[in-house]
Design an enzyme around this catalytic site. Structure first.
Site, PDB file in Angstrom:
ATOM      1  N   CYS A   1      13.652  10.721   6.727  1.00 42.62           N
ATOM      2  CA  CYS A   1      13.670  10.255   8.121  1.00 42.62           C
ATOM      3  C   CYS A   1      15.074  10.339   8.707  1.00 42.62           C
ATOM      4  O   CYS A   1      15.240  10.411   9.913  1.00 42.62           O
ATOM      5  CB  CYS A   1      13.140   8.836   8.202  1.00 42.62           C
ATOM      6  SG  CYS A   1      13.978   7.732   7.069  1.00 42.62           S
TER       7      CYS A   1
ATOM      8  N   GLU B   1      10.032  16.074  14.882  1.00 38.16           N
ATOM      9  CA  GLU B   1      10.495  15.872  13.503  1.00 38.16           C
ATOM     10  C   GLU B   1       9.825  16.929  12.618  1.00 38.16           C
ATOM     11  O   GLU B   1       8.609  16.955  12.484  1.00 38.16           O
ATOM     12  CB  GLU B   1      10.073  14.473  13.055  1.00 38.16           C
ATOM     13  CG  GLU B   1      10.624  14.109  11.722  1.00 38.16           C
ATOM     14  CD  GLU B   1      10.232  12.691  11.296  1.00 38.16           C
ATOM     15  OE1 GLU B   1       9.082  12.292  11.544  1.00 38.16           O
ATOM     16  OE2 GLU B   1      11.085  12.001  10.715  1.00 38.16           O
TER      17      GLU B   1
ATOM     18  N   LYS C   1       0.841  -1.209   0.000  1.00 36.72           N
ATOM     19  CA  LYS C   1       0.000   0.000   0.000  1.00 36.72           C
ATOM     20  C   LYS C   1       0.874   1.257   0.000  1.00 36.72           C
ATOM     21  O   LYS C   1       1.456   1.629   1.006  1.00 36.72           O
ATOM     22  CB  LYS C   1      -0.904   0.038   1.237  1.00 36.72           C
ATOM     23  CG  LYS C   1      -2.009   1.067   1.048  1.00 36.72           C
ATOM     24  CD  LYS C   1      -2.549   1.652   2.329  1.00 36.72           C
ATOM     25  CE  LYS C   1      -1.827   2.861   2.817  1.00 36.72           C
ATOM     26  NZ  LYS C   1      -1.785   4.019   1.923  1.00 36.72           N
TER      27      LYS C   1
ATOM     28  N   GLU D   1       9.716   1.238  10.743  1.00 31.55           N
ATOM     29  CA  GLU D   1      10.740   2.238  10.399  1.00 31.55           C
ATOM     30  C   GLU D   1      10.048   3.588  10.544  1.00 31.55           C
ATOM     31  O   GLU D   1       9.236   3.963   9.697  1.00 31.55           O
ATOM     32  CB  GLU D   1      11.214   2.046   8.948  1.00 31.55           C
ATOM     33  CG  GLU D   1      11.868   0.717   8.671  1.00 31.55           C
ATOM     34  CD  GLU D   1      13.292   0.624   9.205  1.00 31.55           C
ATOM     35  OE1 GLU D   1      13.756   1.570   9.868  1.00 31.55           O
ATOM     36  OE2 GLU D   1      13.924  -0.414   8.977  1.00 31.55           O
TER      37      GLU D   1
HETATM   38  P1  NAD Z   1       2.353   8.364   7.794  1.00 28.16           P
HETATM   39  O1  NAD Z   1       2.628   7.633   9.042  1.00 28.16           O
HETATM   40  O2  NAD Z   1       1.312   9.421   7.789  1.00 28.16           O
HETATM   41  O3  NAD Z   1       1.929   7.348   6.629  1.00 28.16           O
HETATM   42  C1  NAD Z   1       2.726   6.242   6.271  1.00 28.16           C
HETATM   43  C2  NAD Z   1       1.827   5.208   5.620  1.00 28.16           C
HETATM   44  O4  NAD Z   1       0.914   4.727   6.603  1.00 28.16           O
HETATM   45  C3  NAD Z   1       0.998   5.725   4.457  1.00 28.16           C
HETATM   46  O5  NAD Z   1       0.920   4.744   3.448  1.00 28.16           O
HETATM   47  C4  NAD Z   1      -0.358   5.931   5.107  1.00 28.16           C
HETATM   48  O6  NAD Z   1      -1.417   5.834   4.172  1.00 28.16           O
HETATM   49  C5  NAD Z   1      -0.406   4.799   6.107  1.00 28.16           C
HETATM   50  N1  NAD Z   1      -1.333   5.032   7.217  1.00 28.16           N
HETATM   51  C6  NAD Z   1      -1.783   6.214   7.699  1.00 28.16           C
HETATM   52  N2  NAD Z   1      -2.665   6.006   8.711  1.00 28.16           N
HETATM   53  C7  NAD Z   1      -2.766   4.661   8.862  1.00 28.16           C
HETATM   54  C8  NAD Z   1      -3.501   3.838   9.761  1.00 28.16           C
HETATM   55  N3  NAD Z   1      -4.321   4.342  10.664  1.00 28.16           N
HETATM   56  N4  NAD Z   1      -3.334   2.511   9.646  1.00 28.16           N
HETATM   57  C9  NAD Z   1      -2.501   1.980   8.724  1.00 28.16           C
HETATM   58  N5  NAD Z   1      -1.791   2.715   7.855  1.00 28.16           N
HETATM   59  C10 NAD Z   1      -1.913   4.038   7.920  1.00 28.16           C
HETATM   60  O7  NAD Z   1       3.761   8.911   7.296  1.00 28.16           O
HETATM   61  P2  NAD Z   1       4.067   9.834   6.036  1.00 28.16           P
HETATM   62  O8  NAD Z   1       3.602  11.209   6.353  1.00 28.16           O
HETATM   63  O9  NAD Z   1       3.596   9.175   4.769  1.00 28.16           O
HETATM   64  O10 NAD Z   1       5.675   9.771   6.004  1.00 28.16           O
HETATM   65  C11 NAD Z   1       6.463  10.564   6.791  1.00 28.16           C
HETATM   66  C12 NAD Z   1       6.930   9.820   8.018  1.00 28.16           C
HETATM   67  O11 NAD Z   1       7.590   8.625   7.642  1.00 28.16           O
HETATM   68  C13 NAD Z   1       7.962  10.602   8.811  1.00 28.16           C
HETATM   69  O12 NAD Z   1       7.690  10.518  10.170  1.00 28.16           O
HETATM   70  C14 NAD Z   1       9.268   9.901   8.476  1.00 28.16           C
HETATM   71  O13 NAD Z   1      10.275  10.034   9.451  1.00 28.16           O
HETATM   72  C15 NAD Z   1       8.825   8.501   8.339  1.00 28.16           C
HETATM   73  N6  NAD Z   1       9.805   7.746   7.556  1.00 28.16           N
HETATM   74  C16 NAD Z   1      10.583   6.830   8.215  1.00 28.16           C
HETATM   75  C17 NAD Z   1      11.558   6.122   7.508  1.00 28.16           C
HETATM   76  C18 NAD Z   1      12.431   5.107   8.178  1.00 28.16           C
HETATM   77  O14 NAD Z   1      12.973   4.264   7.469  1.00 28.16           O
HETATM   78  N7  NAD Z   1      12.591   5.132   9.482  1.00 28.16           N
HETATM   79  C19 NAD Z   1      11.723   6.358   6.140  1.00 28.16           C
HETATM   80  C20 NAD Z   1      10.913   7.291   5.534  1.00 28.16           C
HETATM   81  C21 NAD Z   1       9.939   7.978   6.245  1.00 28.16           C
END
Ligand code: NAD
Length: 449
Positions: free
Chosen positions: A261, A351, A153, A228
């Protein structure tokens, strides 16, 4: 309900897509469940060949995929090309790893004990919008290599590259149903994958906030999770560092417009060289080319959405020591911004996920370690010093999963990647990536009688 996908540099719609709901998610899980026995039985060398073919197709379609990613995320085309190159490398690596993920033989009384690596079954892969295809590949590669089938997804804002990869996977000869790409809301599709009794694991990359929901939801079916999550990484600059080199790498925080991240968004600088470093860092930041992501010379594009720009802006309420240039008019632009801070300030604790660097002074080594570790996160970071013993001492003392010395790179296909503390757990990439997509089975054979 349809989903309108925007180009963040122009705010123009670039695609209208149908969104999956719970029913479509259940259908995808059912397809993945049905083909799982056949996929896990594919001979290792054949599975490796299929993954190698995916890697080759990604290379052959590299420019097309880079353009899709650049336009959908608003990231510079040069960066997008590098990311797609890594996607191919990831598939090459895990193609080569399929038949090298060994079990053990273990001395045991009365017989022989051995271990096997078994696939988990159907795995749900949920990824964010900042490095859409790259992060998807970190999960797809090991998941498929181990013999799992998957439902992927992508984030709502950036589904286009995953959809194209789904087509290339089929073209490579991987049977239908092994990789299912579902466009839909996190709260619907993502949530259903977490709840679904036939999904064995969630490989999740995203915010710490949603990561918490994944972990809570997974408890109901004791699903495996790899998380992650967010980061607030420190770039620690000692007085004996090559300051010009350390300062000349503003991309440590401004790369991908800070939507990384691993962004070293806290720059800790020893007091004795603070002014010199700040001057050099501002000069280097002035040189960052901000503009049209499709232009080869562009180094930073816009932020991903209007809502995200609002969040990022909320972190810059006082005087910035430097604020760069950004295009005006259409597009979610935000300039490179440098602020002086203490580690207690909101900009240093949360962040930002945008091009905002917080510069924080420290006294000596002990102080640097204390400040660097004073965060709920623990993803990555850098240490800049010419003293080898100090480099090693500080690297061991920092509570973070991925560190570099005299470098700002965090990610390599061959080395494990993942966080300490609230940056998550589990490791992706390298041979460790396979551990997250397999179970260890122990078998004892009696040699008595
Ligand atoms: P997010 O948590 O809003 O969304 C990530 C994914 O989760 C998306 O596909 C989203 O549709 C899904 N999601 C949202 N709500 C959900 C729920 N209730 N249940 C299941 N899935 C759900 O994050 P974002 O805004 O897309 O990305 C930014 C974040 O990702 C930042 O905090 C960043 O640090 C983190 N990130 C971490 C890494 C790592 O490897 N540690 C890498 C890249 C990004």
């Amino acid at each position: 309900m349809t989903l309108t996908v925007l180009d963040p540099a122009t705010e123009e719609p670039i695609a209208e897509l149908e969104q999956a709901g719970v029913e479509e998610t259940d259908e995808a899980v059912a397809r993945a469940t049905e083909v799982y026995p056949a996929w896990r039985s594919v001979a290792p060398a054949d599975r490796a060949r299929l993954l190698r073919r995916v890697a080759t197709l990604v290379e052959e379609h590299g420019e097309e995929l880079a353009k899709i990613e650049s336009r959908n995320v608003g990231k510079p085309i040069s960066g997008a090309r590098g990311e797609i190159g890594m996607v191919a490398q990831v598939f090459h690596f895990y193609a080569g790893a399929v038949d090298k993920h060994y079990g053990q033989t273990i001395p045991a009384a009365g017989g022989e004990a051995m271990t096997f690596r078994e696939p988990l079954g159907v795995v749900g892969l949920t990824v964010p919008w900042n490095f859409p295809l790259n992060i998807a590949s970190w999960k797809l590669g090991p998941a498929l290599a181990c013999g799992n089938t998957v439902v992927l997804k992508p984030a709502e804002l950036t589904p286009l590259s995953a959809l194209r990869l789904g087509e290339l996977v089929l073209e490579a000869g991987i049977p239908e149903g092994v990789v299912n790409v579902l466009v839909g809301k996190g709260s619907v599709v993502g949530q259903r994958l977490i709840e679904h009794p036939d999904v064995a694991k969630i490989g999740f990359t995203g915010s710490t906030e949603v990561g918490r929901l994944v972990m809570q939801g997974a408890a109901a079916t004791i699903k495996r999770v790899t998380l992650e999550l967010g980061g607030k990484s420190a770039n620690v600059i000692f007085e004996d560092a090559d300051l010009e080199r350390a300062a000349a790498a503003p991309y440590a925080v401004f790369d991908n417009a800070g939507q990384d991240c691993c962004a070293r968004s806290r720059i800790l600088v020893q007091k004795s060289v603070y002014d010199r470093f700040l001057g050099a860092f501002i000069t280097a930041t002035e040189g960052v080319e901000v503009g049209d992501p499709a232009d080869d010379s562009t180094e930073m594009g816009p932020l991903v959405s209007a809502a995200h720009r609002e969040t990022v802006s909320s972190f810059v309420d006082g005087e910035a020591v430097f604020s760069g240039k950004a295009p005006s008019g259409k597009g979610f632009w935000f300039p490179c911004t440098i602020v002086e801070a203490t580690n207690g300030d909101r900009v240093a604790r949360e962040e930002v996920f945008g091009p905002v660097a917080a510069i924080i002074p420290f006294e000596g080594e002990e102080d640097a370690i204390r400040i660097a570790n004073d965060t709920p996160y623990g993803l990555s970071g850098s240490i800049w010093t010419r003293n080898g013993a100090r480099a090693l001492r500080v690297a061991r003392a920092l509570e973070a999963g991925v560190l570099s010395v005299n470098s700002n790179s965090s990610v390599r296909v061959q080395t494990p990647f993942g966080g300490f503390k609230q940056s998550g757990f589990g490791r992706e990439l390298g041979m460790q990536g396979l551990d997250g997509y397999s179970e260890v089975k122990s078998v004892f054979i009696s040699t008595e009688g």
